[in-house]
Design an enzyme around this catalytic site. Structure first.
Site, PDB file in Angstrom:
ATOM      1  N   LYS A  24       4.448   6.343   4.877  1.00  0.00           N
ATOM      2  CA  LYS A  24       5.708   6.212   4.552  1.00  0.00           C
ATOM      3  C   LYS A  24       5.911   4.663   4.874  1.00  0.00           C
ATOM      4  O   LYS A  24       6.330   3.656   4.078  1.00  0.00           O
ATOM      5  CB  LYS A  24       6.906   6.918   4.865  1.00  0.00           C
ATOM      6  CG  LYS A  24       8.050   6.394   4.190  1.00  0.00           C
ATOM      7  CD  LYS A  24       9.256   7.761   4.347  1.00  0.00           C
ATOM      8  CE  LYS A  24       9.774   7.923   5.656  1.00  0.00           C
ATOM      9  NZ  LYS A  24      10.843   7.097   6.177  1.00  0.00           N
ATOM     10  N   SER A  25       5.744   4.361   6.038  1.00  0.00           N
ATOM     11  CA  SER A  25       5.807   2.890   6.721  1.00  0.00           C
ATOM     12  C   SER A  25       5.092   1.909   6.060  1.00  0.00           C
ATOM     13  O   SER A  25       5.428   0.772   5.675  1.00  0.00           O
ATOM     14  CB  SER A  25       5.605   3.008   8.254  1.00  0.00           C
ATOM     15  OG  SER A  25       6.490   3.865   8.882  1.00  0.00           O
ATOM     16  N   ARG A  29       5.843  -1.255   3.294  1.00  0.00           N
ATOM     17  CA  ARG A  29       5.309  -2.610   3.516  1.00  0.00           C
ATOM     18  C   ARG A  29       4.558  -2.949   2.374  1.00  0.00           C
ATOM     19  O   ARG A  29       4.480  -4.232   1.794  1.00  0.00           O
ATOM     20  CB  ARG A  29       4.781  -2.841   4.828  1.00  0.00           C
ATOM     21  CG  ARG A  29       5.764  -2.517   5.780  1.00  0.00           C
ATOM     22  CD  ARG A  29       4.886  -2.116   7.291  1.00  0.00           C
ATOM     23  NE  ARG A  29       5.836  -2.249   8.413  1.00  0.00           N
ATOM     24  CZ  ARG A  29       6.757  -1.314   8.753  1.00  0.00           C
ATOM     25  NH1 ARG A  29       7.031  -0.220   8.054  1.00  0.00           N
ATOM     26  NH2 ARG A  29       7.556  -1.624   9.968  1.00  0.00           N
ATOM     27  N   GLY A  94      16.649   3.461   5.378  1.00  0.00           N
ATOM     28  CA  GLY A  94      16.825   2.483   6.207  1.00  0.00           C
ATOM     29  C   GLY A  94      15.873   1.133   6.141  1.00  0.00           C
ATOM     30  O   GLY A  94      16.209  -0.076   6.348  1.00  0.00           O
ATOM     31  N   GLN A 166      13.042  -2.508  12.442  1.00  0.00           N
ATOM     32  CA  GLN A 166      13.164  -2.593  10.703  1.00  0.00           C
ATOM     33  C   GLN A 166      13.805  -4.182  10.810  1.00  0.00           C
ATOM     34  O   GLN A 166      13.374  -4.869   9.657  1.00  0.00           O
ATOM     35  CB  GLN A 166      13.867  -1.707  10.179  1.00  0.00           C
ATOM     36  CG  GLN A 166      13.335  -0.365  10.081  1.00  0.00           C
ATOM     37  CD  GLN A 166      14.082   0.772   9.454  1.00  0.00           C
ATOM     38  OE1 GLN A 166      15.366   0.519   9.515  1.00  0.00           O
ATOM     39  NE2 GLN A 166      13.641   1.757   9.380  1.00  0.00           N
ATOM     40  N   SER A 192       9.327   0.249  19.458  1.00  0.00           N
ATOM     41  CA  SER A 192       8.623   0.620  18.183  1.00  0.00           C
ATOM     42  C   SER A 192       7.834  -0.691  17.974  1.00  0.00           C
ATOM     43  O   SER A 192       7.646  -0.863  16.591  1.00  0.00           O
ATOM     44  CB  SER A 192       9.641   0.950  17.228  1.00  0.00           C
ATOM     45  OG  SER A 192      10.237   1.965  17.445  1.00  0.00           O
ATOM     46  N   ASP A 307       9.997   8.523  15.994  1.00  0.00           N
ATOM     47  CA  ASP A 307       9.833   9.551  14.975  1.00  0.00           C
ATOM     48  C   ASP A 307       9.084  10.888  15.349  1.00  0.00           C
ATOM     49  O   ASP A 307       9.341  11.870  14.649  1.00  0.00           O
ATOM     50  CB  ASP A 307       9.360   8.721  13.680  1.00  0.00           C
ATOM     51  CG  ASP A 307      10.308   8.072  13.003  1.00  0.00           C
ATOM     52  OD1 ASP A 307      11.565   8.091  13.143  1.00  0.00           O
ATOM     53  OD2 ASP A 307       9.776   7.201  12.030  1.00  0.00           O
ATOM     54  N   ARG A 380      13.306  15.061   9.011  1.00  0.00           N
ATOM     55  CA  ARG A 380      12.508  15.437  10.333  1.00  0.00           C
ATOM     56  C   ARG A 380      12.913  16.747  11.019  1.00  0.00           C
ATOM     57  O   ARG A 380      12.295  17.363  11.514  1.00  0.00           O
ATOM     58  CB  ARG A 380      12.242  14.192  11.172  1.00  0.00           C
ATOM     59  CG  ARG A 380      11.499  13.080  10.589  1.00  0.00           C
ATOM     60  CD  ARG A 380      11.215  11.928  11.585  1.00  0.00           C
ATOM     61  NE  ARG A 380      10.797  10.732  10.661  1.00  0.00           N
ATOM     62  CZ  ARG A 380       9.594  10.672  10.292  1.00  0.00           C
ATOM     63  NH1 ARG A 380       8.542  11.602  10.400  1.00  0.00           N
ATOM     64  NH2 ARG A 380       9.333   9.508   9.722  1.00  0.00           N
ATOM     65  N   LYS A 406      13.331  13.325   1.100  1.00  0.00           N
ATOM     66  CA  LYS A 406      13.363  12.002   1.472  1.00  0.00           C
ATOM     67  C   LYS A 406      11.891  11.296   2.038  1.00  0.00           C
ATOM     68  O   LYS A 406      11.757  10.127   1.726  1.00  0.00           O
ATOM     69  CB  LYS A 406      14.172  11.995   2.587  1.00  0.00           C
ATOM     70  CG  LYS A 406      14.601  10.518   3.108  1.00  0.00           C
ATOM     71  CD  LYS A 406      15.723  10.571   4.320  1.00  0.00           C
ATOM     72  CE  LYS A 406      16.231   9.258   4.463  1.00  0.00           C
ATOM     73  NZ  LYS A 406      15.118   8.213   4.897  1.00  0.00           N
TER      74      LYS A 406
END
Length: 429
Positions: A24-25, A29, A94, A166, A192, A307, A380, A406
């Site tokens: 997902k990350s 991007r 987010g 972020q 992170s 996460d 999660r 989600k």
């Protein structure tokens, strides 16, 4: 899956092989970088989680044409930024919100950002301070909706590194588009960092450079995004795979394919942490295998891997002795207060848990009490409790199971494909 779903999950161990969903990350991007290239790019594989749909909807509002096929997402960004006014509906994502606020500002689009769930309450103070310092007017108030007007100017951007990475990723996307050089100066230690490294790799793949410095990042202006090829493939997601890897540690024998051992995703650390907890972990090219071992509690610093906390907390709860998860204060600002949510659910499991401002202290037990668990509208938390059910004396009844949409809509399908017992009932069935 419809709204208000309940999952009844049994304790049958998971065995077999499952493919990791796309990261997902990385997908967020890749979609944004492809859009900024102004060209036509094919992104694979196709993934329809609510967060990714939020980014696609927001890019469409900025003028990008979005098409979907069974196996890909097609972006035609020739008209990016042409709508001079736009409403970007970020749902509960987010990443969508924080990545695209500075991007819209760099494009000079007058934009209104809206959100749902807890997103309107999540922090935006740094953007509300930084953007007016660099030529962009921001609506008064806190949270969402947020409106911006004006075009972002280059310069020095001083920002803390301990609220959300972020923010930094959003600036790294936007600043190369400006007509001069910029500097991101971190005023507190960066947490992170793996997510920032992932952003920098993605930028390089699209022909954009940013240089890490002793105090942050130097970002040259007047750069152009260039798609590396007509198709860009997104790597597998260590964050989502972690739930099945943790399931392997609790019993059974689970293999997850599609994971890069040298990924920039910080959450690849789950393999080493599970080893420390006593699980048998084998990492090879494209596959990670986890089997149970003698689990013993340990300390886990979550500052770089927030996460992973819900999944790892479950394994700690099944490990002999005491585990302490620290550096996790930011989890209180996610889709739920994840520290409070995990503490509540683990106590319902019969586990002794002490909750601090940024930590959980967990005293493990071999089996968990069955019964009702709360999803807290957090994907999660629902997935973590589904994994915890594998050590249940009786089935778990998990409320709010629809929240997996989600990030991982196919979670329960993958869970049952491994032999797991999960029955999902939606309201009205």
């Amino acid at each position: 899956m419809h709204e208000q779903a309940t999952a009844t999950v049994g304790s049958k161990p998971l065995r077999g092989t499952v493919s990791a969903p796309p990261s997902k990350s990385a997908m967020h991007r890749a979609l944004i970088a492809a859009a900024l290239s102004g060209s036509r790019v094919r992104i694979t594989p196709h993934w329809d989680s609510q967060d990714i749909l939020a980014t696609l909807d927001a890019l469409a509002a900025l003028g990008v044409r979005v098409e979907k096929t069974a196996d890909a997402i097609l972006l035609d960004a020739a008209a990016l930024g042409q709508p001079r006014q736009a409403v970007l509906r970020c749902r509960e994502s987010g990443s969508t919100l924080r990545f695209l606020i500075p991007v819209a500002a760099a494009l000079g689009v007058s934009a209104r950002f809206e959100g749902a769930g807890r997103l309107p309450q999540r922090p935006l103070a740094d953007y509300r301070r930084l953007l007016p310092e660099h030529g962009v007017r921001v609506s008064a108030g806190e949270g969402l909706p947020l409106s911006i007007e004006g075009r972002l100017r280059p310069g020095r951007y001083a920002i803390g590194g301990d609220v959300s990475s972020q923010y930094i990723t959003g600036l790294l996307f936007a600043l190369p588009l400006l007509d001069g050089d910029s500097e991101i100066v971190l005023t507190t230690p960066l947490e992170s960092k793996g997510y920032i490294d992932l952003t920098l790799d993605l930028l390089r793949a699209f022909g954009v450079q940013a240089r890490e410095t002793a105090t942050g990042y130097m970002v040259p202006g007047r750069q152009r995004y260039c798609a590396p090829a007509a198709e860009y493939r997104v790597e597998g997601d260590w964050s989502q795979a972690a739930f099945f890897l943790c399931a392997g540690a609790l019993g059974g024998d689970v293999r997850v394919t599609g994971l890069l051992p040298d990924s920039r995703q910080g959450d690849r650390a789950v393999a080493e942490i599970l080893r420390r907890l006593g699980a048998s972990v084998t990492v090879s090219a494209g596959e990670v295998r986890v089997r149970p071992g003698l689990l013993r509690g340990c300390g886990i610093d979550a500052s770089q891997i927030p996460d992973l906390v819900p999944a790892l907390a479950v394994v700690c709860a099944a490990a002999e002795g005491v585990s302490e998860i620290t550096g996790a204060a930011r989890l209180r600002l996610k889709e739920s207060d994840r520290l409070a949510a995990m503490a509540e659910n683990l106590r319902r499991c019969g586990v002794e848990v002490e909750e601090g401002p940024d930590r959980l202290r967990i005293v493990g037990r071999p089996r968990f009490l069955g019964g009702e668990r709360l999803g807290f509208n957090d994907h999660r938390i629902v997935m973590a409790m589904s994994v915890a059910a594998l050590r249940g004396q009786d089935p778990f009844i998990i409320r709010g199971a629809e929240s997996i949409e989600k990030s991982y809509p196919g979670f329960f399908e993958d869970f049952t494909s491994l032999g797991g017992q999960a029955h999902v009932v939606c309201l009205g069935e």
